[in-house]
Design a protein around this motif. Sequence first.
Motif, short mmCIF file in Angstrom:
data_model
loop_
_atom_site.label_atom_id
_atom_site.label_comp_id
_atom_site.label_asym_id
_atom_site.label_seq_id
_atom_site.Cartn_x
_atom_site.Cartn_y
_atom_site.Cartn_z
N ALA A 23 0.97 -1.44 -0.11
CA ALA A 23 -0.20 0.03 0.05
C ALA A 23 0.98 1.17 -0.03
N GLY A 24 2.19 1.10 -0.37
CA GLY A 24 2.98 2.39 -0.22
C GLY A 24 3.08 2.95 -1.78
N PRO A 25 4.13 3.84 -2.03
CA PRO A 25 4.11 4.52 -3.28
C PRO A 25 4.93 3.64 -4.31
N THR A 26 4.23 4.04 -5.51
CA THR A 26 4.82 3.32 -6.55
C THR A 26 6.51 3.68 -7.04
N VAL A 27 7.26 2.56 -7.41
CA VAL A 27 8.49 3.02 -7.82
C VAL A 27 8.51 2.49 -9.29
N PHE A 28 8.86 3.73 -10.16
CA PHE A 28 8.79 3.47 -11.56
C PHE A 28 10.34 3.18 -12.06
N PHE A 29 10.67 2.36 -13.12
CA PHE A 29 12.09 2.26 -13.61
C PHE A 29 12.05 2.69 -15.06
N LEU A 30 12.92 3.68 -15.34
CA LEU A 30 13.01 4.25 -16.75
C LEU A 30 14.47 3.65 -16.88
N LEU A 31 14.52 2.42 -17.66
CA LEU A 31 15.68 1.69 -18.05
C LEU A 31 16.05 2.05 -19.47
N LEU A 32 17.45 2.27 -19.60
CA LEU A 32 17.93 2.75 -20.77
C LEU A 32 18.91 1.71 -21.63
N ASP A 33 18.43 1.53 -22.74
CA ASP A 33 18.83 0.42 -23.43
C ASP A 33 19.75 0.95 -24.75
N SER A 34 21.22 0.52 -24.46
CA SER A 34 22.07 0.85 -25.51
C SER A 34 23.24 -0.08 -25.62
N ASP A 35 23.97 -0.13 -26.62
CA ASP A 35 25.07 -0.92 -27.05
C ASP A 35 26.06 -0.56 -26.01
N VAL A 36 26.34 0.63 -25.39
CA VAL A 36 27.25 1.06 -24.58
C VAL A 36 26.99 0.30 -22.97
N PHE A 37 25.83 -0.08 -22.93
CA PHE A 37 25.54 -0.62 -21.59
C PHE A 37 25.26 -2.19 -21.34
N ARG A 38 24.54 -2.73 -22.45
CA ARG A 38 24.27 -3.92 -22.46
C ARG A 38 25.07 -5.21 -22.01
N ASN A 39 26.36 -5.02 -22.46
CA ASN A 39 27.31 -6.30 -22.36
C ASN A 39 28.02 -5.85 -21.01
N ARG A 40 27.71 -5.19 -20.18
CA ARG A 40 28.43 -4.88 -18.79
C ARG A 40 27.67 -5.71 -17.92
N THR A 41 28.60 -6.28 -16.82
CA THR A 41 28.26 -7.04 -15.78
C THR A 41 28.38 -6.07 -14.61
N ARG A 42 28.00 -6.61 -13.32
CA ARG A 42 28.40 -5.80 -12.30
C ARG A 42 29.83 -5.45 -12.08
N GLY A 43 30.65 -6.41 -12.27
CA GLY A 43 32.04 -6.09 -12.31
C GLY A 43 32.75 -5.32 -13.33
N THR A 44 31.96 -4.90 -14.63
CA THR A 44 32.55 -4.19 -15.50
C THR A 44 31.68 -2.78 -15.62
N ILE A 45 30.88 -2.36 -14.60
CA ILE A 45 29.94 -1.12 -14.66
C ILE A 45 31.13 0.09 -14.98
N TYR A 46 32.13 -0.01 -14.26
CA TYR A 46 33.07 1.27 -14.58
C TYR A 46 34.46 0.76 -15.19
N GLN A 47 34.32 -0.46 -15.82
CA GLN A 47 35.71 -0.63 -16.48
C GLN A 47 35.18 -0.21 -18.03
N HIS A 48 36.37 0.69 -18.68
CA HIS A 48 36.43 0.90 -19.95
C HIS A 48 37.82 0.37 -20.62
N ALA A 49 37.54 0.11 -21.74
CA ALA A 49 38.79 -0.34 -22.47
C ALA A 49 39.53 0.88 -23.19
N SER A 50 38.91 2.09 -23.21
CA SER A 50 40.03 3.17 -23.70
C SER A 50 39.15 4.21 -23.02
N GLU A 51 39.98 5.52 -23.03
CA GLU A 51 39.08 6.64 -22.64
C GLU A 51 38.16 7.08 -23.59
N ASP A 52 38.11 6.75 -25.02
CA ASP A 52 37.25 7.09 -25.80
C ASP A 52 36.12 6.31 -25.38
#
Length: 746
Positions: A430-459
């Motif tokens: 009976a509490g407030p609703t939580v909405f999720f606006l989830l973003l789908d992109s090639d730069v996100f979809r292959n990342r796992t919890r361990g690679t969220i902040y890992q980048h192969a290059s500065e670019d």
Amino acid sequence: MFNVLDMVLNHVGYGSSIFLPPFNPFSDPSNFNNCTNLNHSVPFVRTQLEEWTQWIVAQFSAHLLRLDAAGNIHPDFFPWYANTTDLVAWLEVGADVALVQQYEQVRDGAEYSYQGWSMAAAMNACFGLLPESFQPDIGCERLAALRKELWDMKVDTHNLGMWVENHDTDRFLTLRDNLPAYRNALAHVLLSESIPIIYYGAEQSMAGSLSNNTNRSPLWETGFSTAGPMYRFIRTLAWYRWWMTLGWETFDVRFTDRRTFAFSRGNKLLVVLTNGNYSEAVPRPAEYRLSGLDGFAGARLCDALHSGFCVDVSGNGIASVTPSPDDEPLVLVRQSWVKDEEFFTPLEHRPNDPGMVMHVALEYAVPHMGLTGQLQYGGLGKVVETFICHTARPMLVCAPMYAPFYGPDGRLAGDLANSGPLLSMTAVPAGPTVFFLLLDSDVFRNRTRGTIYQHASEDEELAFFSVFNQAVAHTLRVASLQLHDYHGALSLLYLPHQLPLRVLLVAHNADYNGTWHLGTAAREAHVYDMLNVPINAHTRSLCEHSGRFNMLRPVLEHMRTVQGGLGVVAVSPRYALRAHSKFSMFWDLPHACVIGILNGMEDSLGEVAAAAAAADPNAFFARKAAARLAFQEAKGLQVGEDFRLLVFMGRITHQKGCDIIGLAARTILKQNRNAQLVMVGPIGDEYGEQAKHALEKVSADFPGRVWNGAGQYIMGADKEQLCMAADFFLCPSRFEPCGLADIEFG
């Protein structure tokens, strides 16, 4: 906000000699040329006007003066008057450009420009089809001819006040009832080099005549709709002018004839305007061939007004532009800078709950889908999950979709593929609703919890933050933002600055704040280009700090200029003091405005701690011994009740001091023969790699006494077992904003 003070210096009002006493201090007839017009050659008149000007400017904090009916005052007065104030003045002069020449001849370096009628008359000749009585009827060619006349007089047209209608004229739509022509005229006002002046009611398509004062009808009789097409049109062009800081860009005429006027602004914008005065005798041309566009060479330009028109500029700066079939203005910008229509929709017309807060984070949880730890790298995700599970108000979570959302074929798993743009769950019964606006992109979809902040290059890192922040800006649906760390702070840079946003930044760890060294012009151009931000004095002021591009800078500047310095919360009072004292980007905010609150702890953890404190000690230690034996057996350690587990669990980074554990491990195990060492968690930097390799060597020399879990996650029942089994919790952190590991270990 900038204040323009409209001042009348030429007369004091209606009257005759019998009214002179009330005109104090101008009660002497010698102060006047006639009944009401002041004699500005009289020293007393000048002194009074100087003192009055200084007083009224101070009263209203004016930034610019508009001097009404300046054409009725001798030109010699204005150089003297302009030098009595630090403010630039606009002189209202008539439509005949010869009047401007009189003021230019006596300027002598004085700071003034013109809110004149000459450009308004030229625009009405072009777009309103109303030629000036004292000029030949050359249509839109008059705009180019007038500019040349002004430039020949050395008039800086960047300082002109540009308008097409005001309270002393008929409204444009009364003179010519043609909305496309009106939009073309307003596009010239808003996108030219001069300072735009939009008469109230333009955004409501108001008409009205000077003869019966309907041109001054009150706006409340019409209503102030922010949903209409003219409001959105003006809002869109005003945003592009602001975003591209067009006031700083050069103005070049690219094409003109009686019905067309095309110009460019630096290498940012190409505008093609028309009055639409076509007929069978004078058909609309098939195309305009525009040259000299070297600054756009090789670029694809598209209409920011969403007509769908695009044009490719050749390598030698030539473009063939097809005119609008509906005679609408074409506002051509680089394709990547075109914003969708919803971007310019005012917040009040976007679907949202006024009490809703949009949380922007790279780590989070979707509990009702069973996705918690899989979307979290560290403590930040745990805090966001706590908000999600215990929020007391409607909440919108804007975050990327990582690998756990996708199946082996790369497609969205389960019902996500067929769901709407918003997922929702109820935080508590009976509490407030939580909405999720989830973003789908090639730069996100292959990342796992361990690679969220890992980048192969500065670019790759720049592309990641560019896509994420632009996506946040495009999907904004509420008036309140809560940014979890710096990751979404750049989104404010892509938003119309008129949006009445309330922004809160939760500084989880300000030692990481998204910065890139600039150094050279080429380096600066590359960073700005990757982030899709134009380079100019304005964007530099919003993005750069201490010679680096700083993602936190836009949101901190918003807090300083809009929120009175309020809006930064650190995850502990101690860390608030550290952040404000150590990081110079916070120094523009008052010290008291950076506050600290302790990271939240879930009720369930508090209940566990309370239960442990109240439990029978013998039973507790029996459970602990059993957990230790089970963990030893599961991880290949020597099994025995006499061993004691020394545990590090968390991010393996320089901040956490894991390299110290790697250096000290051999001595610890050698001097404490019943010690067993456990290190587990994701590796976050080169120091973490060093710690992992050091522990590998130690493990070989002390078999059965080291479990090296560097690079691994532990969660669920395994994590609970390790917390129970641990005898010592190792915390060699160089600093901790408000670590959660100590809370989790109880």
